[in-house]
Design a protein around this motif. Sequence first.
Motif, PDB file in Angstrom:
ATOM      1  N   GLN A 179      -0.216   5.991  -5.634  1.00  0.00           N
ATOM      2  CA  GLN A 179      -0.132   4.554  -5.899  1.00  0.00           C
ATOM      3  C   GLN A 179      -0.082   3.794  -4.573  1.00  0.00           C
ATOM      4  O   GLN A 179       0.402   4.321  -3.571  1.00  0.00           O
ATOM      5  CB  GLN A 179       1.105   4.257  -6.749  1.00  0.00           C
ATOM      6  N   PRO A 180      -0.627   2.591  -4.536  1.00  0.00           N
ATOM      7  CA  PRO A 180      -1.051   1.752  -5.662  1.00  0.00           C
ATOM      8  C   PRO A 180      -2.501   1.945  -6.078  1.00  0.00           C
ATOM      9  O   PRO A 180      -3.094   1.052  -6.683  1.00  0.00           O
ATOM     10  CB  PRO A 180      -0.854   0.346  -5.094  1.00  0.00           C
ATOM     11  N   TRP A 181      -3.085   3.112  -5.754  1.00  0.00           N
ATOM     12  CA  TRP A 181      -4.495   3.346  -6.010  1.00  0.00           C
ATOM     13  C   TRP A 181      -4.675   4.242  -7.227  1.00  0.00           C
ATOM     14  O   TRP A 181      -3.973   5.242  -7.388  1.00  0.00           O
ATOM     15  CB  TRP A 181      -5.152   4.008  -4.800  1.00  0.00           C
ATOM     16  N   VAL A 182      -5.668   3.928  -8.061  1.00  0.00           N
ATOM     17  CA  VAL A 182      -6.067   4.849  -9.112  1.00  0.00           C
ATOM     18  C   VAL A 182      -7.233   5.701  -8.627  1.00  0.00           C
ATOM     19  O   VAL A 182      -7.323   6.882  -8.942  1.00  0.00           O
ATOM     20  CB  VAL A 182      -6.412   4.094 -10.415  1.00  0.00           C
ATOM     21  N   VAL A 183      -8.143   5.123  -7.845  1.00  0.00           N
ATOM     22  CA  VAL A 183      -9.114   5.872  -7.042  1.00  0.00           C
ATOM     23  C   VAL A 183      -8.721   5.608  -5.598  1.00  0.00           C
ATOM     24  O   VAL A 183      -8.835   4.480  -5.101  1.00  0.00           O
ATOM     25  CB  VAL A 183     -10.565   5.428  -7.322  1.00  0.00           C
ATOM     26  N   TYR A 184      -8.239   6.615  -4.923  1.00  0.00           N
ATOM     27  CA  TYR A 184      -7.495   6.450  -3.680  1.00  0.00           C
ATOM     28  C   TYR A 184      -8.286   5.672  -2.634  1.00  0.00           C
ATOM     29  O   TYR A 184      -9.396   6.052  -2.238  1.00  0.00           O
ATOM     30  CB  TYR A 184      -7.110   7.823  -3.121  1.00  0.00           C
ATOM     31  N   GLY A 185      -7.705   4.547  -2.201  1.00  0.00           N
ATOM     32  CA  GLY A 185      -8.287   3.714  -1.171  1.00  0.00           C
ATOM     33  C   GLY A 185      -9.424   2.827  -1.622  1.00  0.00           C
ATOM     34  O   GLY A 185      -9.934   2.027  -0.830  1.00  0.00           O
ATOM     35  N   GLU A 230       0.817  -1.202   0.000  1.00  0.00           N
ATOM     36  CA  GLU A 230       0.000   0.000   0.000  1.00  0.00           C
ATOM     37  C   GLU A 230       0.857   1.261   0.000  1.00  0.00           C
ATOM     38  O   GLU A 230       0.335   2.363   0.198  1.00  0.00           O
ATOM     39  CB  GLU A 230      -0.947   0.007   1.205  1.00  0.00           C
ATOM     40  N   ARG A 231       2.140   1.092  -0.244  1.00  0.00           N
ATOM     41  CA  ARG A 231       3.052   2.240  -0.305  1.00  0.00           C
ATOM     42  C   ARG A 231       3.364   2.580  -1.764  1.00  0.00           C
ATOM     43  O   ARG A 231       3.498   1.686  -2.594  1.00  0.00           O
ATOM     44  CB  ARG A 231       4.361   1.929   0.412  1.00  0.00           C
ATOM     45  N   PRO A 232       3.522   3.857  -2.080  1.00  0.00           N
ATOM     46  CA  PRO A 232       3.939   4.236  -3.436  1.00  0.00           C
ATOM     47  C   PRO A 232       5.435   4.043  -3.606  1.00  0.00           C
ATOM     48  O   PRO A 232       6.157   3.827  -2.622  1.00  0.00           O
ATOM     49  CB  PRO A 232       3.571   5.722  -3.494  1.00  0.00           C
TER      50      PRO A 232
END
Length: 484
Positions: free
Chosen positions: A383-389, A313-315
Motif C-alpha cells: 500500500q498505497p498501491w494496488v499495482v505497485y508504483g 506513499e508509506r504503508p
Amino acid sequence: MDALLLSRIQFGFVITFHILFPAFTIGLAHWLAFLEWRWLRTQDGKWRDLYFFWLRIFAISFGMGVVSGIVMSFQFGTNWAVLSERAGAILGPLLSYEVLTAFFLEASFLGVMLFGWNRVSPKLHFLSTCMVALGTLFSTFWILAANSWMQTPQGHEVVDGMFVPVDWFAVIFNPSFPYRLAHMVLAAFITTCFVIGGVSAWYLRRGVHVEEGRRMLKLAVAFAAIALPLQVLVGDLHGLNVGEHQPVKLAAMEAHWEHGGPGAGVPLILFAIPDAENETNHYEVAIPRLGSLILTHSWDGEIEPLTAVPRDERPPIAPVFWGFRIMVGLGVAMLVLALASAWAWWRGWLFGSRWLLDGWRLLSPAGFIALLAGWYVVEIGRQPWVVYGLLRTSDAVSPNITAAAVMTSLATYAVAYAVIFGAGIWYLLGLVRKGPQPFEEPPRTEGGDKTPARPLSVGEREHASTEPSSTAPAGTTSTRMEGP
C-alpha cells in the motif's frame, strides 16, 4: 468507514478465509499421493487406511476452498471495477489460464480420485491422485503470477491508462515471482505437515491409532526438518528481492525510519511500538548492525528508510511490522521443534517425549497463522498501491459503489461464512476425532452394481450399532452418515 476502506476490509476478510483452504489442500494433495504410493509399493493396509482418512479431510477442505474462491472473484467486478478495467488485459488471461490448466485438470481427475477406488485400476487411481496434486501447483503458479505482477509489474505498456501486455514471459516471470512461488509452496507444505504432525501427536498422547500416529509423526518430522531450513533460505532470498524492488515495504517490515549515520548499519529490531505520526519507535529493543547483516548480507549495509518517501506513499507500519515478526517467530518455533524432534527420533525417544508431542499439538495451527501473517505483510506492505508504483488502491475502487452497499455485502459474507465454514470445520474436527478406520475392500465387479466406493463416509455414530446391514454396500454399515 467509506466505500474504499470497507472494500479493503471486505477483500481482506474474504481472502483470509480463502487462502487457508487452498494452502492446506496443496500440501494435502501431495501427502495423499505419497500415501497411495506407499500403499501400492507395500500393500500395507495401514497406508490405505491413512489415505482414505485424509482423503475425506481433503474433499471437504477442497470444497470450502472453491466456495470461498468464487466469492472472492465477485469483488473484482463489484468493488474494484477500475482495477478490472485498467489491468484486466493482464489479470484476466492469467486467471483464465488457472481455470484452463488447474480447474480442468482437477475436475477431470477429482471424481476418479474420490469415487473411483476399485472401479479403475490401482495405477489409474494413483495417476488421478497425482494429477489432482499437480493441478494444485498449476493453480498456485497462475495465482502467484498474477499477484506478483501487481507487486513487481513488468512486461507491459500503459496505453490510455490501460495496462497492455507486450511480453507475456516478462509479465509472468516478473522479478518477485520465483521467490514468492517457492515461498508460498513451501509454506503450504509446511502448514499441512504441522497439521499432520499435530493430529498424530494428539493420537499418541491419547493412546489411540498408535501405529498410524507413529507413521505420520515420523514423516512429519522428516519433512519439517528438511523443508523449514529450505524455507529460511528462500525467505532470505525473497527478502533481498523485496529490498531491491519494494524498499518501502522492507523499511515498514523493520520500522526503519532514518539512517543511523555513516557506517552505523541497520539494527535488528526485536520489539518496538511504531509511531507513524511522529516517525519513531517506542520501547525499542534492537541488536546493532544485525539487521544489516540479515537484510543486505553486509555488516554496515543500509536500506532505504521510511522518511525517504512522502507519508502518502508509506504503508500502514504497525500491521506490517508485527505481521512479519509473527511469521518469523512462528517459523523459528517450528524449526526448533522439527530439529529437536529429529534428534529425539534418532535417539529413540521421540514417541515417549511428552514435551515434544505437546509441542506438535500446540504448533499444529502455526502454519496457518504464519501464512496469514506473511500474506498480510505482502498485501498491506505494498500500500498505497494496488499495482505497485503505477495504480493507487484509492484509484482502483469502483467509482459508484456506496459504503452502505459494501457494508451490507460484508455483513452477509460474515454471516454466511460463520455458518458454512463453522459447519465445515466442525465436520473436519469430527473426522479427526474419529481417526483412521480399517478399510474393507469392496468386491471388484464387471457389471451389476455400479455404485462407486464412497470415501466421504464419516463412519458410524458412536452411539449406534456397527453391525453391517444386509442392504448396505460392502465396506459400509447401515448406521453410517454420508458426507456431502
